[in-house]
Design a protein around this motif. Structure first.
Motif, PDB file in Angstrom:
ATOM      1  N   PRO A  54       0.831  -1.204   0.000  1.00 39.72           N
ATOM      2  CA  PRO A  54       0.000   0.000   0.000  1.00 39.72           C
ATOM      3  C   PRO A  54       0.871   1.263   0.000  1.00 39.72           C
ATOM      4  O   PRO A  54       1.976   1.260   0.535  1.00 39.72           O
ATOM      5  CB  PRO A  54      -0.791  -0.092   1.297  1.00 39.72           C
ATOM      6  CG  PRO A  54      -0.604  -1.464   1.803  1.00 39.72           C
ATOM      7  CD  PRO A  54       0.651  -1.994   1.200  1.00 39.72           C
ATOM      8  N   LEU A  55       0.361   2.327  -0.588  1.00 39.51           N
ATOM      9  CA  LEU A  55       1.070   3.603  -0.643  1.00 39.51           C
ATOM     10  C   LEU A  55       0.499   4.577   0.379  1.00 39.51           C
ATOM     11  O   LEU A  55      -0.658   4.465   0.778  1.00 39.51           O
ATOM     12  CB  LEU A  55       0.952   4.209  -2.040  1.00 39.51           C
ATOM     13  CG  LEU A  55       1.537   3.400  -3.186  1.00 39.51           C
ATOM     14  CD1 LEU A  55       1.240   4.084  -4.513  1.00 39.51           C
ATOM     15  CD2 LEU A  55       3.027   3.201  -3.010  1.00 39.51           C
ATOM     16  N   VAL A  89      -6.528  -4.672   4.814  1.00 38.84           N
ATOM     17  CA  VAL A  89      -7.208  -5.333   5.923  1.00 38.84           C
ATOM     18  C   VAL A  89      -7.820  -6.622   5.405  1.00 38.84           C
ATOM     19  O   VAL A  89      -8.574  -6.608   4.434  1.00 38.84           O
ATOM     20  CB  VAL A  89      -8.311  -4.425   6.522  1.00 38.84           C
ATOM     21  CG1 VAL A  89      -9.070  -5.158   7.608  1.00 38.84           C
ATOM     22  CG2 VAL A  89      -7.710  -3.142   7.052  1.00 38.84           C
ATOM     23  N   LYS A  90      -7.466  -7.751   6.040  1.00 42.76           N
ATOM     24  CA  LYS A  90      -8.080  -9.033   5.701  1.00 42.76           C
ATOM     25  C   LYS A  90      -9.442  -9.074   6.380  1.00 42.76           C
ATOM     26  O   LYS A  90      -9.550  -8.953   7.596  1.00 42.76           O
ATOM     27  CB  LYS A  90      -7.216 -10.196   6.168  1.00 42.76           C
ATOM     28  CG  LYS A  90      -7.789 -11.534   5.782  1.00 42.76           C
ATOM     29  CD  LYS A  90      -6.869 -12.664   6.188  1.00 42.76           C
ATOM     30  CE  LYS A  90      -7.494 -13.981   5.781  1.00 42.76           C
ATOM     31  NZ  LYS A  90      -6.706 -15.103   6.232  1.00 42.76           N
ATOM     32  N   ILE A 128      -5.165  -6.142  10.001  1.00 35.96           N
ATOM     33  CA  ILE A 128      -4.263  -5.442   9.087  1.00 35.96           C
ATOM     34  C   ILE A 128      -3.137  -6.379   8.688  1.00 35.96           C
ATOM     35  O   ILE A 128      -2.458  -6.956   9.540  1.00 35.96           O
ATOM     36  CB  ILE A 128      -3.710  -4.167   9.735  1.00 35.96           C
ATOM     37  CG1 ILE A 128      -4.848  -3.202   9.999  1.00 35.96           C
ATOM     38  CG2 ILE A 128      -2.634  -3.538   8.858  1.00 35.96           C
ATOM     39  CD1 ILE A 128      -4.440  -1.913  10.638  1.00 35.96           C
ATOM     40  N   THR A 129      -2.937  -6.534   7.367  1.00 29.80           N
ATOM     41  CA  THR A 129      -1.903  -7.425   6.862  1.00 29.80           C
ATOM     42  C   THR A 129      -0.747  -6.677   6.224  1.00 29.80           C
ATOM     43  O   THR A 129       0.341  -7.225   6.091  1.00 29.80           O
ATOM     44  CB  THR A 129      -2.480  -8.421   5.844  1.00 29.80           C
ATOM     45  OG1 THR A 129      -3.099  -7.696   4.789  1.00 29.80           O
ATOM     46  CG2 THR A 129      -3.489  -9.342   6.500  1.00 29.80           C
ATOM     47  N   ALA A 130      -0.940  -5.434   5.810  1.00 24.81           N
ATOM     48  CA  ALA A 130       0.132  -4.625   5.233  1.00 24.81           C
ATOM     49  C   ALA A 130      -0.197  -3.154   5.432  1.00 24.81           C
ATOM     50  O   ALA A 130      -1.356  -2.760   5.365  1.00 24.81           O
ATOM     51  CB  ALA A 130       0.291  -4.930   3.746  1.00 24.81           C
ATOM     52  N   GLU A 175     -10.250 -12.328   0.693  1.00 23.89           N
ATOM     53  CA  GLU A 175     -10.852 -11.008   0.517  1.00 23.89           C
ATOM     54  C   GLU A 175     -10.163  -9.996   1.426  1.00 23.89           C
ATOM     55  O   GLU A 175      -9.957 -10.243   2.612  1.00 23.89           O
ATOM     56  CB  GLU A 175     -12.344 -11.049   0.821  1.00 23.89           C
ATOM     57  CG  GLU A 175     -13.130 -11.806  -0.217  1.00 23.89           C
ATOM     58  CD  GLU A 175     -14.625 -11.653  -0.030  1.00 23.89           C
ATOM     59  OE1 GLU A 175     -15.060 -10.600   0.477  1.00 23.89           O
ATOM     60  OE2 GLU A 175     -15.336 -12.586  -0.392  1.00 23.89           O
ATOM     61  N   TYR A 176      -9.819  -8.847   0.827  1.00 19.40           N
ATOM     62  CA  TYR A 176      -9.175  -7.754   1.547  1.00 19.40           C
ATOM     63  C   TYR A 176      -9.895  -6.460   1.236  1.00 19.40           C
ATOM     64  O   TYR A 176     -10.613  -6.353   0.248  1.00 19.40           O
ATOM     65  CB  TYR A 176      -7.701  -7.615   1.123  1.00 19.40           C
ATOM     66  CG  TYR A 176      -6.856  -8.799   1.472  1.00 19.40           C
ATOM     67  CD1 TYR A 176      -6.173  -8.851   2.673  1.00 19.40           C
ATOM     68  CD2 TYR A 176      -6.747  -9.876   0.609  1.00 19.40           C
ATOM     69  CE1 TYR A 176      -5.398  -9.943   3.006  1.00 19.40           C
ATOM     70  CE2 TYR A 176      -5.975 -10.975   0.930  1.00 19.40           C
ATOM     71  CZ  TYR A 176      -5.304 -11.006   2.132  1.00 19.40           C
ATOM     72  OH  TYR A 176      -4.541 -12.089   2.465  1.00 19.40           O
ATOM     73  N   VAL A 177      -9.675  -5.458   2.087  1.00 18.06           N
ATOM     74  CA  VAL A 177     -10.157  -4.104   1.842  1.00 18.06           C
ATOM     75  C   VAL A 177      -8.940  -3.194   1.917  1.00 18.06           C
ATOM     76  O   VAL A 177      -8.146  -3.285   2.855  1.00 18.06           O
ATOM     77  CB  VAL A 177     -11.209  -3.677   2.897  1.00 18.06           C
ATOM     78  CG1 VAL A 177     -11.649  -2.246   2.671  1.00 18.06           C
ATOM     79  CG2 VAL A 177     -12.400  -4.598   2.874  1.00 18.06           C
ATOM     80  N   LEU A 178      -8.769  -2.351   0.903  1.00 13.71           N
ATOM     81  CA  LEU A 178      -7.703  -1.359   0.905  1.00 13.71           C
ATOM     82  C   LEU A 178      -8.302  -0.073   1.441  1.00 13.71           C
ATOM     83  O   LEU A 178      -9.204   0.505   0.839  1.00 13.71           O
ATOM     84  CB  LEU A 178      -7.158  -1.171  -0.514  1.00 13.71           C
ATOM     85  CG  LEU A 178      -5.994  -0.212  -0.673  1.00 13.71           C
ATOM     86  CD1 LEU A 178      -4.792  -0.664   0.149  1.00 13.71           C
ATOM     87  CD2 LEU A 178      -5.612  -0.080  -2.134  1.00 13.71           C
ATOM     88  N   LEU A 179      -7.835   0.345   2.620  1.00 11.14           N
ATOM     89  CA  LEU A 179      -8.408   1.489   3.338  1.00 11.14           C
ATOM     90  C   LEU A 179      -7.387   2.581   3.540  1.00 11.14           C
ATOM     91  O   LEU A 179      -6.191   2.313   3.664  1.00 11.14           O
ATOM     92  CB  LEU A 179      -8.857   1.068   4.738  1.00 11.14           C
ATOM     93  CG  LEU A 179      -9.981   0.085   4.918  1.00 11.14           C
ATOM     94  CD1 LEU A 179     -10.059  -0.332   6.374  1.00 11.14           C
ATOM     95  CD2 LEU A 179     -11.283   0.712   4.489  1.00 11.14           C
ATOM     96  N   SER A 180      -7.881   3.806   3.642  1.00 13.00           N
ATOM     97  CA  SER A 180      -7.067   4.913   4.112  1.00 13.00           C
ATOM     98  C   SER A 180      -7.139   4.877   5.642  1.00 13.00           C
ATOM     99  O   SER A 180      -8.142   4.439   6.208  1.00 13.00           O
ATOM    100  CB  SER A 180      -7.644   6.217   3.579  1.00 13.00           C
ATOM    101  OG  SER A 180      -6.884   7.306   4.026  1.00 13.00           O
ATOM    102  N   GLU A 181      -6.102   5.336   6.299  1.00  9.94           N
ATOM    103  CA  GLU A 181      -6.090   5.280   7.760  1.00  9.94           C
ATOM    104  C   GLU A 181      -7.269   6.048   8.380  1.00  9.94           C
ATOM    105  O   GLU A 181      -7.791   5.650   9.404  1.00  9.94           O
ATOM    106  CB  GLU A 181      -4.772   5.825   8.318  1.00  9.94           C
ATOM    107  CG  GLU A 181      -4.665   5.675   9.816  1.00  9.94           C
ATOM    108  CD  GLU A 181      -3.415   6.285  10.399  1.00  9.94           C
ATOM    109  OE1 GLU A 181      -2.958   5.767  11.433  1.00  9.94           O
ATOM    110  OE2 GLU A 181      -2.913   7.273   9.846  1.00  9.94           O
TER     111      GLU A 181
END
Length: 103
Positions: A13-14, A20-21, A48-50, A89-95
């Motif tokens: 992630p950038l 998030v798994k 959180i995985t990364a 399944e994952y979700v890419l989230l902003s903090e």
């Protein structure tokens, strides 16, 4: 065009984003009623995985994230981008979309 195999270990992630798994959806209610797939709600809790390196401040330095890999978090219901990597399944989230760390 060659096929690319993506996994959480190959995707970083950038900025202030995190992977998030997603936790498994509830199979039955507290009263014991078994829920069909169509009635299951998308969980808002995951691990959180990364994590990204952090957001850049105005002076160019990085601001560290308040969360780290392994934290179990509660996030906003309609936040993030759903991503499927390696069958998971994952979700890419902003903090900013993370509401709380769950113990």
């Amino acid at each position: 065009m060659a096929a690319i195999s993506l996994s959480v270990s190959t995707v970083k992630p950038l900025g202030d984003r995190v992977f998030v798994k997603v936790s498994e959806a509830e199979e039955q209610t507290a009263g014991g009623i078994i829920l069909p797939d169509a009635a299951k709600e998308k969980p808002q809790v995951g691990e959180i995985t990364a994590v990204g390196p952090g957001k850049r401040s105005d002076d160019g330095s990085r601001q560290a994230l308040d969360v780290k890999e392994g934290d179990k978090v509660l996030y906003s219901k309609y936040a993030g981008t759903d991503v499927k990597l390696g069958g998971e399944e994952y979700v890419l989230l902003s903090e900013k979309d993370i509401l709380a760390i769950v113990n």
